[in-house]
Write a protein that holds these residues in place. Structure first.
Motif, PDB file in Angstrom:
ATOM      1  N   ARG B 281     -53.737  54.643  36.737  1.00 31.20           N
ATOM      2  CA  ARG B 281     -53.712  56.020  35.922  1.00 31.20           C
ATOM      3  C   ARG B 281     -53.081  56.922  36.691  1.00 31.20           C
ATOM      4  O   ARG B 281     -52.304  57.860  36.292  1.00 31.20           O
ATOM      5  CB  ARG B 281     -55.237  56.451  35.589  1.00 31.20           C
ATOM      6  N   PRO B 285     -48.901  58.328  34.890  1.00 34.48           N
ATOM      7  CA  PRO B 285     -49.545  59.372  33.971  1.00 34.48           C
ATOM      8  C   PRO B 285     -49.261  59.246  32.480  1.00 34.48           C
ATOM      9  O   PRO B 285     -49.660  59.642  31.706  1.00 34.48           O
ATOM     10  CB  PRO B 285     -49.378  60.588  34.690  1.00 34.48           C
ATOM     11  N   ASP B 286     -47.766  58.740  32.337  1.00 38.20           N
ATOM     12  CA  ASP B 286     -47.385  58.685  30.690  1.00 38.20           C
ATOM     13  C   ASP B 286     -47.449  57.577  30.187  1.00 38.20           C
ATOM     14  O   ASP B 286     -46.836  57.312  29.075  1.00 38.20           O
ATOM     15  CB  ASP B 286     -45.818  59.154  30.814  1.00 38.20           C
ATOM     16  N   LEU B 287     -48.152  56.283  30.826  1.00 41.28           N
ATOM     17  CA  LEU B 287     -48.417  55.110  29.967  1.00 41.28           C
ATOM     18  C   LEU B 287     -49.516  55.206  29.338  1.00 41.28           C
ATOM     19  O   LEU B 287     -50.730  55.332  29.677  1.00 41.28           O
ATOM     20  CB  LEU B 287     -48.115  54.093  30.773  1.00 41.28           C
ATOM     21  N   ALA B 288     -49.376  54.900  27.843  1.00 40.80           N
ATOM     22  CA  ALA B 288     -50.652  54.783  27.172  1.00 40.80           C
ATOM     23  C   ALA B 288     -51.524  53.697  27.469  1.00 40.80           C
ATOM     24  O   ALA B 288     -52.716  54.001  27.380  1.00 40.80           O
ATOM     25  CB  ALA B 288     -50.124  54.603  25.500  1.00 40.80           C
ATOM     26  N   ALA B 290     -52.028  52.596  30.484  1.00 39.32           N
ATOM     27  CA  ALA B 290     -52.920  53.254  31.677  1.00 39.32           C
ATOM     28  C   ALA B 290     -53.889  54.094  31.394  1.00 39.32           C
ATOM     29  O   ALA B 290     -55.150  54.240  32.061  1.00 39.32           O
ATOM     30  CB  ALA B 290     -51.925  53.749  32.733  1.00 39.32           C
ATOM     31  N   GLN B 291     -53.746  55.080  30.211  1.00 37.26           N
ATOM     32  CA  GLN B 291     -54.626  56.132  29.748  1.00 37.26           C
ATOM     33  C   GLN B 291     -55.372  55.829  28.938  1.00 37.26           C
ATOM     34  O   GLN B 291     -56.415  56.614  28.596  1.00 37.26           O
ATOM     35  CB  GLN B 291     -53.756  57.423  29.569  1.00 37.26           C
ATOM     36  N   TYR B 292     -55.634  54.675  28.325  1.00 39.60           N
ATOM     37  CA  TYR B 292     -56.568  54.427  27.226  1.00 39.60           C
ATOM     38  C   TYR B 292     -57.926  54.613  27.731  1.00 39.60           C
ATOM     39  O   TYR B 292     -58.339  54.439  28.911  1.00 39.60           O
ATOM     40  CB  TYR B 292     -56.341  52.861  26.993  1.00 39.60           C
TER      41      TYR B 292
END
Lengths: 273, 333
Positions: B281, B285-288, B290-292
């Motif tokens: 994360r 920061p911009d990878l979906a 990673a941020q799910y």
């Protein structure tokens, strides 16, 4: 911000003229204009490390910022010609530590290892196992890397050395300035290379506080709402419509935290279906 | 200005300067700059590296693996009923770049480390086999197929495994290369395992990997050659409308894949240790992926509906393969 770091004033002089840099107020010899900041550290590792750290600590640095250390060096390899060499390994002779800047994008072809020592290299007094293939010597490179690494990653630091001597017949200040002057077009290309290497999209921050407030959240709920909205934004899920609908139907703002929890669960189920 | 080509820089541990494998590999890259290092960790573990930037111009690190050479498998990986599941890391990092890949959470940088002392791995393996049969994953932290020209690991490992009947070795890949399939042909203790994903997920998340149709072609080729083939529909990725995405995916598989020739299928949804998820994360920061908004269960980040996802997939797969050939993880039951 682009930080150019040199040790000597006569290395810096042609750069100051070329980039139209002006002296900044303060105790450090810093010159700047636009995106370029030039620091003259003074000779030797102590000066290099302390000045670099002091200078960089004054800025709010971003992932697109980088430093380039440029300066003259002695060659320990008679086969290396007097042209710029890109440094792929820096070895600090006093601490026996090695440093490796990332070389992912460059226009320079010649590469070398740099040994950084505390004294001027004089071939006749040296106890180094000479000649050393593809190796050059300076007094500041490793110290700049060490101090720079407090602020930058290895892809944000570049070291370029101009061979000025072989440990004898040292160049005059005028000759050093001439070497730097000749190098400027290549330096400009390297600045472009480093801009590519350090390219980073400006970080977009999503302000979710106003939405979070609608749920009367605890600290933990705030984090969950923020993460949910962040993900939905990245995945292209239209969370704004859901919030708007809940508002229109009078479901949000929640009347109490329990209700807020329930609404969050419903929102999550809908958005992550 | 363009990034330099892959492997324009090769870092070599000093103690390997005269190793025959080092010489062979360096001879393949006459234009590369060779930089001698003391330990691979001096480069690989540097602080503040940019994984994303390094992927654009990966360097190669040739190293010798010291210490532990075989590791016990993670509890969140499939064991396929095996009592003793181990994995080995003959290479670290991958030439493919999948948004959800756990390597992005584990490693500080994206350079590829190749351990050239395969002879030591074989000794460790022989030693471990003295205690009984072993299921060994060979490509746990890499994909060996795209690296084969450089590493030669598949050739050496398949040769070794053929002489060890109690060793069950698995190589997992997303590659569509068919020229290496004969290495595995006719050997029941060598398993070729393909990760298959819906084309939408391949396009969005599995960068530099072959398309689904190309992978299916390679799978069918392997079956025709008599290879022992496993499918890994794992990890399932929770994209918006995942049910219809996976429905179309299964339709494509059923239309073009020789299910009868498949040894077994493993399924599972994305999971990652909480610690590595945190790192992912921060770094991406911009990878979906990673941020799910994952939930944490027993120290692992998972989808809230991970059980529903895998059960849904299992139900549908049962139309094509018998249930005993479908492996799920205990936590998905």
């Amino acid at each position: 911000m682009i930080f150019l770091i040199t040790a000597l004033s006569f290395e810096a002089k042609p750069l100051i003229t070329h980039f139209h840099l002006s002296k900044q107020e303060g105790s450090l010899p810093v010159f700047s204009a636009g995106e370029i900041t030039l620091l003259v550290t003074g000779s030797g590792p102590m000066n290099a490390a302390s000045h670099t750290a002091a200078c960089l600590s004054r800025f709010e640095l971003t992932p697109s910022d980088f430093l380039i250390n440029i300066g003259i060096c002695a060659s320990l390899d008679p086969g290396l010609e007097t042209k710029p060499v890109l440094i792929h390994k820096l070895s600090d002779l006093s601490s026996d530590r090695d440093y490796y800047p990332d070389l992912l994008c460059t226009s320079l072809r010649e590469e070398a290892r740099l040994l950084s020592g505390a004294k001027v290299f004089r071939a006749e007094e040296s106890d180094l196992p000479l000649p050393m293939k593809d190796t050059v010597y300076d007094m500041e490179g490793a110290a700049v890397y060490h101090a720079g690494s407090l602020f930058f990653g290895p892809h944000q630091m570049r070291f370029i050395k101009l061979i000025s001597d072989y440990g004898r017949d040292f160049p005059s200040p005028k000759e050093i300035s001439a070497l730097m002057q000749e190098f400027i077009p290549m330096l400009e290309e390297e600045i472009e290379a480093m801009k590519t290497q350090c390219f980073a999209l400006p970080k977009e921050t999503i302000d979710t506080e106003a939405v979070e407030d609608l749920f009367l959240p605890s600290a933990s709920m705030r984090r969950q709402i923020h993460q949910l909205i962040l993900y939905c934004t990245l995945a292209g899920i239209s969370w704004q419509e859901c919030i708007e609908r809940c508002r229109n139907e009078g479901l949000l703002p929640a009347e109490n935290r329990e209700e807020g929890k329930k609404r969050l669960e419903e929102l999550r189920n809908e958005l992550l279906a | 200005m363009n990034f330099l080509p892959k492997f324009s820089h090769i870092y070599v541990e000093e103690e390997l300067a005269d190793h025959p494998e080092t010489k062979r590999i360096l001879a393949r890259f006459p234009a590369s700059h060779v930089i001698f290092i003391r330990r691979y960790t001096d480069v690989f573990n540097r602080k503040k590296q940019s994984f994303e930037t390094q992927m654009k111009s990966q360097a190669l690190i040739l190293a010798k693996k010291h210490g532990t050479l075989l590791y016990e498998g993670s509890p969140v990986c499939h064991r396929f009923g095996s009592e003793r599941f181990f994995y080995t890391t003959t290479a670290l990092n991958c030439m493919f770049s999948c948004d959800y890949c756990w390597l992005k959470g584990i490693y500080a940088g994206a350079f590829i480390v190749l351990f050239v002392n395969t002879e030591d791995y074989f000794l460790a393996c022989k030693e471990a086999l003295k205690d009984g049969p072993l299921f060994l994953s060979l490509s746990y932290e890499t994909d060996l197929f795209p690296l084969e020209e450089i590493s030669g690991h598949l050739h050496r490992w398949t040769e070794f495994a053929k002489g060890e009947e109690t060793l069950l070795a698995e190589v997992r890949t997303k590659s569509s290369r068919t020229d290496l399939l004969p290495l595995f042909a006719g050997h029941r203790n060598l398993i070729l395992s393909w990760t298959l994903s819906p084309e939408e997920i391949i396009t969005a998340c599995e960068h530099f990997t072959p398309s689904l149709s190309k992978r299916i072609h390679a799978v069918n080729e392997a079956i025709a050659l008599g290879c022992s083939v496993r499918l890994a529909l794992d990890p399932m990725i929770h994209v918006p409308g995942w049910k219809s995405v996976y429905e179309s995916f299964l339709k494509e598989l059923s239309a073009s894949l020789e299910f009868d020739g498949i040894r077994d299928i493993s399924i599972g949804s994305y999971r990652q240790s909480d610690e590595y998820q945190k790192k992912m994360r921060r770094r991406f920061p911009d990878l979906a992926c990673a941020q799910y908004p994952y939930i944490s269960e027993s120290g692992f980040s998972r989808y809230r509906d991970h059980r529903e996802m895998t059960q849904w997939l299992k139900e549908r797969l049962r139309q094509f393969v018998p249930e005993e050939k479908i492996f799920t993880l205990p936590e998905d039951l």
